[in-house]
Scaffold this motif. Structure first.
Motif: not given
Length: 346
Positions: A230, A315, A320, A338
């Motif tokens: 991420g 997010a 997410g 996430l």
């Protein structure tokens, strides 16, 4: 030749009927007798009809203003911009003369109306948020220039005020720019991130402000949590903003708990507090820019009103989502999901 003309007319009617049926705007056709000749499916979705063809426009729609607009159009007048409220939606009605009758078109402008309201509220709120620290800085600077510099204690107090409000301005501008980039579609670059280390670092940095506020901060990371693919800075900002929010709305003596765990190939981050909680009518709006449940408390804690909006956008930029569970007097739990498959850290 007569049959050919009839066939051509029938084909044209069919073509027009198909066009009307596929339109997203609602259409109501009024004949020369002042009665409804035709409607399309979109109209029935936008404005449920009480009667069909053969009724007057007012009878069909149950709206007196629709009857008046049809009569004006049938008399040769073009009607534009007539607003109707229908089932929580905003419709814009246009009516024009047609073959002795009239054609009424209903445009659904609910989303446009909402966007305009959001823009207006944003400008008003941003102006207010900028004005408050600027006014404090100007007042402190004028006091210093008026002679307070000679008093060392007073000078220290006023320079501290200037620094505090300047930092608030800087944070506000930084968060506005970050939101602007995210809303423009800028996506963070995904890399392997040791999420457990990020959470530990953020919690360590937040321990002092929580202690000063008389709050207990507990952070827990599930065992064996693998690295996550991420964006490190986004994760830091999400957790920092959620903790800032929890600190602002949890009374002295309360507790805030953080838990990070693996979930569906990604991460689940929970921040639970024992704070004042959020009433149901506010829960759907707390992720809007500048929306505050308790404006006075938020500003007193140095909040910008953008923290939760930034959490939501960050997010979503990572694929997410964020959700909240809360009850007044029983605290709140924010959960951030996430996605992003675990991958070995570099």
């Amino acid at each position: 030749a007569h049959r050919e003309r009839e066939a051509a007319l029938a084909a044209e009617r069919d073509r027009l009927a198909r066009v009307l049926d596929r339109m997203v705007e609602g259409v109501l056709v009024v004949g020369a007798d002042g009665r409804v000749a035709r409607t399309n499916p979109a109209l029935e979705r936008l404005l449920p009809l009480a009667a069909g063809p053969g009724a007057t426009p007012g009878e069909a729609t149950g709206r007196h203003e629709v009857q008046l607009a049809a009569a004006r159009a049938a008399a040769g007048e073009t009607v534009e911009g007539e607003r109707l409220a229908a089932g929580g939606r905003t419709l814009l009605l246009t009516a024009a003369p047609a073959a002795g009758g009239a054609v009424l078109v209903f445009h659904d402008v609910t989303e446009l109306q909402h966007a305009l309201e959001v823009r207006r509220d944003f400008v008003a709120n941003a102006s207010h948020e900028l004005k408050t620290p600027v006014a404090a800085i100007l007042a402190a600077a004028e006091t210093l220039a008026g002679g307070a510099l000679e008093d060392r204690a007073a000078a220290a107090r006023f320079t501290a005020t200037i620094e505090r409000h300047a930092r608030r301005l800087a944070r506000l501008v930084e968060e506005l720019l970050a939101l602007s980039r995210l809303e423009a579609g800028a996506a963070p670059e995904r890399r392997p991130v040791a999420a457990a280390a990020v959470v530990a670092e953020v919690c360590a940095l937040m321990e002092a402000p929580f202690r000063e506020a008389g709050l207990t901060l507990r952070c827990e990371v599930a065992e064996g949590l693998p690295p996550w693919r991420g964006d490190r800075r986004s994760l830091e900002t999400i957790l920092t903003n959620l903790l800032d929010n929890a600190r602002a709305y949890t009374p002295e003596g309360g507790e805030v708990a953080v838990r990070l765990e693996a979930a569906d190939g990604g991460l689940r981050l929970r921040v639970r507090d024992t704070g004042i909680g959020i009433a149901p009518e506010h829960q759907g709006r707390i992720f809007e820019r500048f929306y505050r449940v308790d404006p006075a408390r938020s500003r007193a804690a140095g909040g910008t009103g953008l923290g939760l909006a930034l959490v939501k956008h960050l997010a979503e930029s990572l694929g997410g989502r964020v959700a909240v569970e809360s009850a007044v007097g029983a605290g709140s739990t924010f959960t951030v999901e996430l996605p992003g498959g675990p991958e070995a850290a570099p």
